[in-house]
Design a protein around this motif. Sequence first.
Motif, short mmCIF file in Angstrom:
data_model
loop_
_atom_site.label_atom_id
_atom_site.label_comp_id
_atom_site.label_asym_id
_atom_site.label_seq_id
_atom_site.Cartn_x
_atom_site.Cartn_y
_atom_site.Cartn_z
N UNK A 142 0.89 -1.06 -0.09
CA UNK A 142 0.10 0.03 -0.03
C UNK A 142 0.88 1.27 0.01
N UNK A 143 0.48 2.46 -0.78
CA UNK A 143 1.22 3.62 -0.58
C UNK A 143 0.37 4.62 -0.35
N UNK A 144 0.44 5.46 0.55
CA UNK A 144 -0.36 6.59 1.07
C UNK A 144 0.56 7.89 0.34
N UNK A 145 -0.10 8.83 0.08
CA UNK A 145 0.28 10.10 -0.58
C UNK A 145 -0.54 11.15 0.31
N UNK A 146 0.10 12.06 1.07
CA UNK A 146 -0.49 13.16 1.65
C UNK A 146 -0.68 14.30 0.85
N UNK A 147 -2.02 14.46 0.02
CA UNK A 147 -2.03 15.46 -1.15
C UNK A 147 -2.13 16.81 -0.52
N UNK A 148 -2.37 16.94 0.71
CA UNK A 148 -2.63 18.25 1.44
C UNK A 148 -2.61 18.06 2.98
N UNK A 149 -1.90 18.94 3.50
CA UNK A 149 -1.61 18.86 5.15
C UNK A 149 -2.01 20.12 5.70
N UNK A 150 -2.70 21.06 5.09
CA UNK A 150 -2.80 22.21 5.90
C UNK A 150 -4.35 22.31 6.25
N UNK A 151 -4.20 23.41 7.28
CA UNK A 151 -5.78 23.51 7.85
C UNK A 151 -6.57 24.24 6.83
N UNK A 152 -7.88 24.99 7.14
CA UNK A 152 -8.99 25.36 6.45
C UNK A 152 -8.53 26.37 5.54
N UNK A 153 -7.55 27.16 5.89
CA UNK A 153 -7.10 28.40 5.40
C UNK A 153 -5.93 27.97 4.45
N UNK A 154 -5.25 26.70 4.55
CA UNK A 154 -4.08 26.64 3.90
C UNK A 154 -2.96 27.39 4.45
N UNK A 155 -1.56 27.04 3.84
CA UNK A 155 -0.54 27.71 4.23
C UNK A 155 0.42 28.22 3.12
N UNK A 156 0.77 29.26 2.77
CA UNK A 156 0.49 30.57 3.44
C UNK A 156 -1.05 30.79 3.49
N UNK A 157 -1.29 31.94 4.59
CA UNK A 157 -2.72 32.23 4.84
C UNK A 157 -2.77 33.81 4.12
N UNK A 158 -3.68 33.94 3.37
CA UNK A 158 -3.90 35.22 2.60
C UNK A 158 -3.67 36.42 3.59
N UNK A 159 -2.86 37.33 3.12
CA UNK A 159 -2.47 38.29 3.95
C UNK A 159 -1.57 38.20 5.05
N UNK A 160 -1.04 36.95 5.29
CA UNK A 160 -0.29 36.92 6.40
C UNK A 160 1.23 37.07 6.25
N UNK A 161 1.94 37.68 6.95
CA UNK A 161 3.46 37.82 6.88
C UNK A 161 4.48 37.47 7.88
N UNK A 162 3.68 36.25 8.44
CA UNK A 162 4.37 35.50 9.63
C UNK A 162 5.80 34.53 8.88
N UNK A 163 6.51 34.28 9.47
CA UNK A 163 7.81 33.69 9.14
C UNK A 163 7.27 32.26 8.37
N UNK A 164 6.18 31.67 8.85
CA UNK A 164 5.85 30.20 8.29
C UNK A 164 5.25 30.62 6.75
#
Length: 255
Positions: free
Chosen positions: A1-23
Amino acid sequence: MRLTLLGTGTSQGVPVIGCECAVCASTNPQDNRLRTSAMVEVDGATIVIDTGPDFRQQMLRARPHDVDAVIYTHEHKDHIAGLDDVRAFNFKHHKAMNLYATPTVQAAIRQEFQYIFSDMKYPGVPEVMLHEIDPSVPFHIGDVEIIPLLVYHYKMPVLGFRIGNMAYITDASSIPDSVMAQLQGLDVLVLDALRRQSHISHFNLQQAVAISEILKPSRTYFTHISHLMGLHSEVNAELPPNMYLGYDMLSVDVE
C-alpha cells in the motif's frame, strides 16, 4: 500500500492570505500546505480521502491515472468544496465517480452541488454514484476493506479510516476508547495536529504526540497543520522518534 498526503494544511491553507509571519513567508516547500486530503493506492485501487478546495491542484501534482472512489471524513467546506473536478475522471474514463459518505455528508453534498443531482442536468456536470457509510460497519471498495473510525471534531462526528495497517484521522479533538482499540498494531498513523496551542475542535501537537505514544504505531505523521504550528524544519526536529510533521506530496509505503 502507498499513502500520499495530497494536502496537510488547515482550512485556510498555508500561506494564509494576507499573513506575513515567518511560516507564511517561508521559501521551504514543506511550509506550503494545501487543504487536507490524502490518496491511498492499494490492491489495484486508487482511493482519495476528501475533495477539498485544492483537489484540482492536488490531482495535477499527484497525476493518478484514475481514481476509483472518494471517501469523505465530514462535510466542512475544506473537505468537500473541490468535488466538481471529479468530472475530469468522468470524461477520461466514461464512468461515474463513486462517493462514500455518511447520510449527513451526502445531504451536504447534495445541497452544495445541487446541479449534480438535478433532474434536468446541464451537459458536462459531474457524474457521481453515492454510497452510504454506516460508521459502525466496515465497507469494501473492490477488494479493499475500509474500517470507519468515528471520532469527534468538538461535538461534530467525523470519520477517520483504517485501511490495512494504516489509519487516517483528521479534524479531531477526541477519540473514543472503542476507536483507540481499533487503532492497535498500526504501521502508519496519520493524525490531526493543528498547532502548539490548545484548540476547541482539533488536537494540538502535545495531544497528538500523547495519542501516538499510547498507540505506538511504527510511524506517525501529523496533518491539518496551521501556520501557527511554526516552521516545518524546527518543529519536526523537536518531535519524538518515529513521529513527523506531514507535508504535501509526502508518499510512504505501508507494510
